[in-house]
Enzyme design. Structure first.
Site, PDB file in Angstrom:
ATOM      1  N   ASN A  16       0.762  -1.348   0.002  1.00 36.21           N
ATOM      2  CA  ASN A  16       0.169  -0.150  -0.126  1.00 36.21           C
ATOM      3  C   ASN A  16       0.882   1.206  -0.065  1.00 36.21           C
ATOM      4  O   ASN A  16       0.359   2.210  -0.649  1.00 36.21           O
ATOM      5  CB  ASN A  16      -0.921   0.038   1.220  1.00 36.21           C
ATOM      6  CG  ASN A  16      -2.214  -0.780   1.042  1.00 36.21           C
ATOM      7  OD1 ASN A  16      -2.875  -0.537   0.239  1.00 36.21           O
ATOM      8  ND2 ASN A  16      -2.303  -2.048   1.358  1.00 36.21           N
ATOM      9  N   ARG A  67       4.464   2.473  25.388  1.00 37.90           N
ATOM     10  CA  ARG A  67       3.924   2.768  24.292  1.00 37.90           C
ATOM     11  C   ARG A  67       3.805   4.386  24.048  1.00 37.90           C
ATOM     12  O   ARG A  67       4.221   4.789  22.893  1.00 37.90           O
ATOM     13  CB  ARG A  67       2.271   2.331  24.212  1.00 37.90           C
ATOM     14  CG  ARG A  67       1.654   1.500  23.271  1.00 37.90           C
ATOM     15  CD  ARG A  67       0.345   1.047  23.420  1.00 37.90           C
ATOM     16  NE  ARG A  67       0.475  -0.276  23.637  1.00 37.90           N
ATOM     17  CZ  ARG A  67       0.200  -1.217  22.575  1.00 37.90           C
ATOM     18  NH1 ARG A  67       0.161  -0.887  21.396  1.00 37.90           N
ATOM     19  NH2 ARG A  67       0.168  -2.514  22.831  1.00 37.90           N
ATOM     20  N   ARG A  93       0.998  -2.121  15.135  1.00 36.56           N
ATOM     21  CA  ARG A  93       1.031  -1.724  16.508  1.00 36.56           C
ATOM     22  C   ARG A  93      -0.291  -1.018  16.783  1.00 36.56           C
ATOM     23  O   ARG A  93      -0.870  -0.063  16.157  1.00 36.56           O
ATOM     24  CB  ARG A  93       2.180  -0.897  17.003  1.00 36.56           C
ATOM     25  CG  ARG A  93       3.377  -1.221  16.737  1.00 36.56           C
ATOM     26  CD  ARG A  93       3.784  -2.480  17.355  1.00 36.56           C
ATOM     27  NE  ARG A  93       3.766  -2.361  18.800  1.00 36.56           N
ATOM     28  CZ  ARG A  93       3.964  -3.353  19.674  1.00 36.56           C
ATOM     29  NH1 ARG A  93       3.971  -4.550  19.292  1.00 36.56           N
ATOM     30  NH2 ARG A  93       3.819  -3.184  20.948  1.00 36.56           N
ATOM     31  N   ASN A 109      -6.205   5.059   7.981  1.00 32.31           N
ATOM     32  CA  ASN A 109      -5.957   3.594   7.857  1.00 32.31           C
ATOM     33  C   ASN A 109      -6.659   3.066   6.825  1.00 32.31           C
ATOM     34  O   ASN A 109      -7.737   3.439   6.387  1.00 32.31           O
ATOM     35  CB  ASN A 109      -6.189   2.967   9.220  1.00 32.31           C
ATOM     36  CG  ASN A 109      -6.003   1.463   9.366  1.00 32.31           C
ATOM     37  OD1 ASN A 109      -4.755   0.964   9.004  1.00 32.31           O
ATOM     38  ND2 ASN A 109      -6.844   0.675   9.843  1.00 32.31           N
ATOM     39  N   HIS A 111      -7.990  -0.924   5.885  1.00 32.13           N
ATOM     40  CA  HIS A 111      -8.451  -2.252   6.547  1.00 32.13           C
ATOM     41  C   HIS A 111      -8.892  -3.282   5.557  1.00 32.13           C
ATOM     42  O   HIS A 111     -10.006  -2.608   4.537  1.00 32.13           O
ATOM     43  CB  HIS A 111      -9.467  -2.221   7.708  1.00 32.13           C
ATOM     44  CG  HIS A 111      -9.834  -3.135   8.280  1.00 32.13           C
ATOM     45  ND1 HIS A 111      -8.974  -3.843   9.281  1.00 32.13           N
ATOM     46  CD2 HIS A 111     -11.133  -4.011   8.162  1.00 32.13           C
ATOM     47  CE1 HIS A 111      -9.440  -5.005   9.973  1.00 32.13           C
ATOM     48  NE2 HIS A 111     -10.800  -4.958   9.120  1.00 32.13           N
ATOM     49  N   GLU A 145     -10.951   3.199  19.275  1.00 33.71           N
ATOM     50  CA  GLU A 145     -11.416   1.690  18.975  1.00 33.71           C
ATOM     51  C   GLU A 145     -10.754   1.223  17.768  1.00 33.71           C
ATOM     52  O   GLU A 145     -10.777   1.895  16.842  1.00 33.71           O
ATOM     53  CB  GLU A 145     -12.769   1.605  18.652  1.00 33.71           C
ATOM     54  CG  GLU A 145     -13.571   2.126  20.173  1.00 33.71           C
ATOM     55  CD  GLU A 145     -13.172   1.393  21.411  1.00 33.71           C
ATOM     56  OE1 GLU A 145     -13.097   0.287  21.501  1.00 33.71           O
ATOM     57  OE2 GLU A 145     -12.845   2.104  22.442  1.00 33.71           O
TER      58      GLU A 145
HETATM   59  C1  GRF Z   1      -3.387  -4.688   3.851  1.00 32.66           C
HETATM   60  O1  GRF Z   1      -4.006  -5.942   3.737  1.00 32.66           O
HETATM   61  C2  GRF Z   1      -3.929  -3.833   4.647  1.00 32.66           C
HETATM   62  O2  GRF Z   1      -5.342  -3.475   4.489  1.00 32.66           O
HETATM   63  C3  GRF Z   1      -3.898  -4.284   6.234  1.00 32.66           C
HETATM   64  O3  GRF Z   1      -2.542  -4.757   6.155  1.00 32.66           O
HETATM   65  C4  GRF Z   1      -1.932  -5.021   4.866  1.00 32.66           C
HETATM   66  C5  GRF Z   1      -0.898  -4.284   4.642  1.00 32.66           C
HETATM   67  O4  GRF Z   1      -0.245  -4.841   3.319  1.00 32.66           O
HETATM   68  N1  GRF Z   1      -4.021  -3.144   7.111  1.00 32.66           N
HETATM   69  P1  GRF Z   1       1.112  -3.897   2.695  1.00 32.66           P
HETATM   70  O5  GRF Z   1       2.140  -4.237   3.838  1.00 32.66           O
HETATM   71  O6  GRF Z   1       0.509  -2.493   2.460  1.00 32.66           O
HETATM   72  O7  GRF Z   1       1.264  -4.845   1.562  1.00 32.66           O
END
Ligand code: GRF
Length: 216
Positions: A16, A67, A93, A109, A111, A145
């Site tokens: 990503n 943390r 983390r 983020n 997900h 959360e």
């Molecule tokens: C992805 O599937 C993302 O949605 C999740 O962790 C994975 C990270 O993949 N949070 P990358 O490191 O970006 O290849």
């Protein structure tokens, strides 16, 4: 116009991150990846930043007594590079409420599920077990959360006969690489507002047609 300065936090593969770097390289893209932070030494994703000379910092969480101390070290690096928006991209983390509050509406983020379904880990296994016909990914603002917060962009992909978690993950990951740059662009263009914990996006934007699965 000045480009939005983005810091990307990673722990691993960084595909990503790579998609965000590539999007930012397009002429006229309104954001730039100005810093990559990894909490894991030698994380594969660091190579994507190195390849194009983006500053990168490794901040191993284990080197810090708490943390809070770990996050303070990240904050120092983010401030030193003038970071305005933080993108979590496979950052493994959990963040404290204090950090999330400091970066309120400046921390996003990605997900690998259509939130609010399947928060947490093993999303593809659980999507398959639930028998959903669509899976996908979500880019959202981060709240205290886990995997919660106003949704900016979602991408849906079909679940196909014969799928296993690996095949589905690969299909979702391709969608992630489109969804994350889109969300970043919309934010950097100043078109994303959070109102009553929901995202409003200023027009114009294209809306997809309804997709059926099976298609007929
Ligand atoms: C992805 O599937 C993302 O949605 C999740 O962790 C994975 C990270 O993949 N949070 P990358 O490191 O970006 O290849």
């Amino acid at each position: 116009m000045a480009r939005l300065k983005v810091g990307v936090l990673i722990s691993g593969r960084g595909s990503n991150l790579k998609a965000l770097i590539e999007a930012c390289a397009a002429p006229g893209f309104p954001a730039e990846v100005a810093l990559v932070i990894s909490n894991v030494t030698g994380a594969q994703g660091l190579d994507h930043a190195a390849a194009v000379g983006i500053p990168r910092v490794v901040i191993p969480h284990r080197d810090h007594p708490s943390r809070e101390a770990f996050e303070a070290a990240m904050d120092l690096a983010l401030a030193a590079h003038g970071i305005e928006l933080v993108c979590l991209a496979g950052f493994m983390r959990l963040l404290t409420r204090a950090f999330v509050t400091r970066w309120h509406d400046r921390l996003i983020n990605i997900h690998p599920s259509l939130l609010p379904a399947f928060r947490g880990l093993d999303t593809h296994e659980r999507a398959l077990a639930a028998g959903v016909r669509f899976a996908g990914c979500t880019v959202h603002y981060v709240r205290a959360e886990m995997d919660d917060g106003p949704i900016i962009v979602q991408a849906a992909v079909p679940v196909l006969p014969g799928d296993n978690a690996e095949l589905l993950a690969a299909r979702v990951l391709e969608a992630e690489h489109r969804a994350y740059p889109l969300a970043l662009r919309l934010i950097a263009e100043g078109r994303v507002k959070v109102r009553d914990e929901r995202v409003e996006i200023a027009a114009p934007f294209a809306v997809p047609e309804t997709t059926l699965n099976p298609a007929r």
